[in-house]
Design a protein around this motif. Structure first.
Motif, PDB file in Angstrom:
ATOM      1  N   GLN A 158       0.838  -1.211   0.000  1.00  0.00           N
ATOM      2  CA  GLN A 158       0.000   0.000   0.000  1.00  0.00           C
ATOM      3  C   GLN A 158       0.870   1.258   0.000  1.00  0.00           C
ATOM      4  O   GLN A 158       0.562   2.228  -0.676  1.00  0.00           O
ATOM      5  CB  GLN A 158      -0.950  -0.016   1.206  1.00  0.00           C
ATOM      6  N   TRP A 159       1.981   1.227   0.757  1.00  0.00           N
ATOM      7  CA  TRP A 159       2.896   2.374   0.783  1.00  0.00           C
ATOM      8  C   TRP A 159       3.460   2.609  -0.619  1.00  0.00           C
ATOM      9  O   TRP A 159       3.532   3.740  -1.083  1.00  0.00           O
ATOM     10  CB  TRP A 159       4.030   2.144   1.785  1.00  0.00           C
ATOM     11  N   ILE A 160       3.872   1.533  -1.297  1.00  0.00           N
ATOM     12  CA  ILE A 160       4.397   1.670  -2.660  1.00  0.00           C
ATOM     13  C   ILE A 160       3.318   2.270  -3.568  1.00  0.00           C
ATOM     14  O   ILE A 160       3.581   3.201  -4.329  1.00  0.00           O
ATOM     15  CB  ILE A 160       4.868   0.309  -3.226  1.00  0.00           C
ATOM     16  N   TYR A 161       2.102   1.740  -3.458  1.00  0.00           N
ATOM     17  CA  TYR A 161       1.012   2.220  -4.307  1.00  0.00           C
ATOM     18  C   TYR A 161       0.731   3.708  -4.065  1.00  0.00           C
ATOM     19  O   TYR A 161       0.593   4.484  -5.015  1.00  0.00           O
ATOM     20  CB  TYR A 161      -0.255   1.387  -4.061  1.00  0.00           C
ATOM     21  N   TYR A 168      -0.062   5.314 -13.533  1.00  0.00           N
ATOM     22  CA  TYR A 168      -0.799   4.283 -14.279  1.00  0.00           C
ATOM     23  C   TYR A 168      -0.618   2.877 -13.690  1.00  0.00           C
ATOM     24  O   TYR A 168      -1.339   1.958 -14.045  1.00  0.00           O
ATOM     25  CB  TYR A 168      -0.381   4.283 -15.759  1.00  0.00           C
ATOM     26  N   VAL A 169       0.347   2.690 -12.795  1.00  0.00           N
ATOM     27  CA  VAL A 169       0.621   1.371 -12.218  1.00  0.00           C
ATOM     28  C   VAL A 169      -0.463   1.033 -11.190  1.00  0.00           C
ATOM     29  O   VAL A 169      -0.754   1.826 -10.295  1.00  0.00           O
ATOM     30  CB  VAL A 169       2.019   1.322 -11.568  1.00  0.00           C
ATOM     31  N   THR A 170      -1.049  -0.147 -11.333  1.00  0.00           N
ATOM     32  CA  THR A 170      -2.134  -0.560 -10.434  1.00  0.00           C
ATOM     33  C   THR A 170      -1.574  -1.296  -9.213  1.00  0.00           C
ATOM     34  O   THR A 170      -0.438  -1.770  -9.225  1.00  0.00           O
ATOM     35  CB  THR A 170      -3.119  -1.502 -11.160  1.00  0.00           C
ATOM     36  N   ILE A 174       1.675  -3.894  -8.745  1.00  0.00           N
ATOM     37  CA  ILE A 174       2.649  -3.744  -7.656  1.00  0.00           C
ATOM     38  C   ILE A 174       2.765  -5.049  -6.882  1.00  0.00           C
ATOM     39  O   ILE A 174       3.877  -5.507  -6.589  1.00  0.00           O
ATOM     40  CB  ILE A 174       2.268  -2.565  -6.737  1.00  0.00           C
ATOM     41  N   ARG A 175       1.648  -5.676  -6.565  1.00  0.00           N
ATOM     42  CA  ARG A 175       1.676  -6.967  -5.858  1.00  0.00           C
ATOM     43  C   ARG A 175       2.476  -8.006  -6.656  1.00  0.00           C
ATOM     44  O   ARG A 175       3.328  -8.700  -6.117  1.00  0.00           O
ATOM     45  CB  ARG A 175       0.259  -7.489  -5.637  1.00  0.00           C
ATOM     46  N   ASP A 176       2.161  -8.094  -7.944  1.00  0.00           N
ATOM     47  CA  ASP A 176       2.809  -9.077  -8.808  1.00  0.00           C
ATOM     48  C   ASP A 176       4.312  -8.809  -8.923  1.00  0.00           C
ATOM     49  O   ASP A 176       5.128  -9.727  -8.775  1.00  0.00           O
ATOM     50  CB  ASP A 176       2.147  -9.060 -10.190  1.00  0.00           C
ATOM     51  N   LEU A 177       4.695  -7.562  -9.175  1.00  0.00           N
ATOM     52  CA  LEU A 177       6.113  -7.227  -9.338  1.00  0.00           C
ATOM     53  C   LEU A 177       6.882  -7.366  -8.027  1.00  0.00           C
ATOM     54  O   LEU A 177       8.035  -7.813  -8.022  1.00  0.00           O
ATOM     55  CB  LEU A 177       6.264  -5.810  -9.892  1.00  0.00           C
ATOM     56  N   ASN A 178       6.258  -6.997  -6.919  1.00  0.00           N
ATOM     57  CA  ASN A 178       6.929  -7.145  -5.624  1.00  0.00           C
ATOM     58  C   ASN A 178       7.179  -8.624  -5.326  1.00  0.00           C
ATOM     59  O   ASN A 178       8.247  -9.004  -4.856  1.00  0.00           O
ATOM     60  CB  ASN A 178       6.120  -6.487  -4.508  1.00  0.00           C
ATOM     61  N   PHE A 179       6.187  -9.473  -5.637  1.00  0.00           N
ATOM     62  CA  PHE A 179       6.359 -10.918  -5.454  1.00  0.00           C
ATOM     63  C   PHE A 179       7.510 -11.438  -6.322  1.00  0.00           C
ATOM     64  O   PHE A 179       8.360 -12.203  -5.867  1.00  0.00           O
ATOM     65  CB  PHE A 179       5.051 -11.650  -5.786  1.00  0.00           C
ATOM     66  N   LYS A 180       7.552 -10.993  -7.582  1.00  0.00           N
ATOM     67  CA  LYS A 180       8.631 -11.418  -8.492  1.00  0.00           C
ATOM     68  C   LYS A 180       9.997 -10.932  -8.000  1.00  0.00           C
ATOM     69  O   LYS A 180      10.987 -11.663  -8.090  1.00  0.00           O
ATOM     70  CB  LYS A 180       8.371 -10.904  -9.909  1.00  0.00           C
ATOM     71  N   LEU A 181      10.042  -9.713  -7.479  1.00  0.00           N
ATOM     72  CA  LEU A 181      11.303  -9.178  -6.962  1.00  0.00           C
ATOM     73  C   LEU A 181      11.749  -9.973  -5.731  1.00  0.00           C
ATOM     74  O   LEU A 181      12.935 -10.294  -5.586  1.00  0.00           O
ATOM     75  CB  LEU A 181      11.168  -7.687  -6.633  1.00  0.00           C
ATOM     76  N   ILE A 182      10.818 -10.328  -4.867  1.00  0.00           N
ATOM     77  CA  ILE A 182      11.149 -11.136  -3.693  1.00  0.00           C
ATOM     78  C   ILE A 182      11.696 -12.497  -4.125  1.00  0.00           C
ATOM     79  O   ILE A 182      12.706 -12.961  -3.592  1.00  0.00           O
ATOM     80  CB  ILE A 182       9.928 -11.294  -2.761  1.00  0.00           C
ATOM     81  N   GLU A 183      11.051 -13.133  -5.087  1.00  0.00           N
ATOM     82  CA  GLU A 183      11.535 -14.433  -5.568  1.00  0.00           C
ATOM     83  C   GLU A 183      12.935 -14.302  -6.163  1.00  0.00           C
ATOM     84  O   GLU A 183      13.794 -15.161  -5.953  1.00  0.00           O
ATOM     85  CB  GLU A 183      10.562 -15.028  -6.594  1.00  0.00           C
ATOM     86  N   PHE A 184      13.176 -13.230  -6.888  1.00  0.00           N
ATOM     87  CA  PHE A 184      14.490 -12.955  -7.464  1.00  0.00           C
ATOM     88  C   PHE A 184      15.533 -12.799  -6.346  1.00  0.00           C
ATOM     89  O   PHE A 184      16.612 -13.393  -6.402  1.00  0.00           O
ATOM     90  CB  PHE A 184      14.404 -11.690  -8.327  1.00  0.00           C
ATOM     91  N   LEU A 185      15.203 -12.013  -5.316  1.00  0.00           N
ATOM     92  CA  LEU A 185      16.124 -11.794  -4.203  1.00  0.00           C
ATOM     93  C   LEU A 185      16.372 -13.077  -3.411  1.00  0.00           C
ATOM     94  O   LEU A 185      17.509 -13.363  -3.015  1.00  0.00           O
ATOM     95  CB  LEU A 185      15.592 -10.702  -3.272  1.00  0.00           C
ATOM     96  N   LYS A 186      15.308 -13.852  -3.190  1.00  0.00           N
ATOM     97  CA  LYS A 186      15.465 -15.125  -2.469  1.00  0.00           C
ATOM     98  C   LYS A 186      16.419 -16.040  -3.217  1.00  0.00           C
ATOM     99  O   LYS A 186      17.257 -16.698  -2.611  1.00  0.00           O
ATOM    100  CB  LYS A 186      14.109 -15.831  -2.307  1.00  0.00           C
TER     101      LYS A 186
END
Length: 191
Positions: A158-161, A168-170, A174-186
């Motif tokens: 919510q803070w990011i949003y 234009y970013v929904t 943000i949820r989807d990209l944050n999840f992908k970034l977390i998986e990348f970092l993990k």
């Protein structure tokens, strides 16, 4: 300096090395020696990003960094360097963003860029005229177990949003990209 920037733009020079201290055993024609030249390199990096050139940093050792240039929107630092960064532990929070680090955005993750003004943030040093930065969804808190350091909480999303740079970013993106970034970092920090 203009000739150097031109050679980078034309891909005649695809990488440079920066030696932070004078080392006699390091040699080569694409090496910038001496810490005082850091300002020159920062200016070069800022200018080339205005020309839609991207770069990646690899910390080879504590006093030797390598810079690779590309016309593709590449990850700002190598996986090796990112792993070293994620292994740092910060003992206390930094205001609104907690024990997190502001980091240059790249590729699809540019949609996670924010525009909020944060006082005294822990920011990764990276020269980029585009100014797209994100908050890594990772807690650098030494008191938190490794697996619990990845933040996909609704409060963080919510803070990011609410502070997103690109209107234009929904929230779903943000949820989807944050999840992908977390998986990348993990994948980097756990492997």
């Amino acid at each position: 300096m203009g000739a150097l920037i031109g050679k980078i733009k034309e891909n005649e020079i695809s990488e440079l090395s920066l030696v932070e201290v004078q080392k006699e055993e390091v040699s080569g024609h694409q090496i910038i020696k001496n810490k005082s030249n850091r300002d020159i390199l920062d200016l070069i990096l800022f200018i080339i990003t205005k020309e839609n050139i991207y770069y990646q940093i690899d910390l080879v050792e504590s006093s030797l960094s390598e810079y690779s240039f590309s016309k593709e929107d590449i990850q700002p630092i190598s996986n090796n360097y990112l792993k070293k960064l994620l292994e740092l532990k910060i003992g206390s929070g930094f205001h609104e963003i907690g024990c997190r680090k502001i980091f240059p955005a790249w590729g699809d993750f540019r949609k996670l860029s924010f525009s909020a003004k944060i006082q005294w943030p822990d920011r990764f040093h990276y020269q980029d005229s585009r100014g797209d930065v994100l908050v890594l969804p990772y807690l650098f808190n030494q008191n938190v177990e490794l697996i619990d350091r990845f933040d996909n909480s609704e409060e963080f999303l919510q803070w990011i949003y609410e502070n997103r740079k690109y209107e234009y970013v929904t929230i779903d993106e943000i949820r989807d990209l944050n999840f992908k970034l977390i998986e990348f970092l993990k994948n980097i920090v756990i492997n």
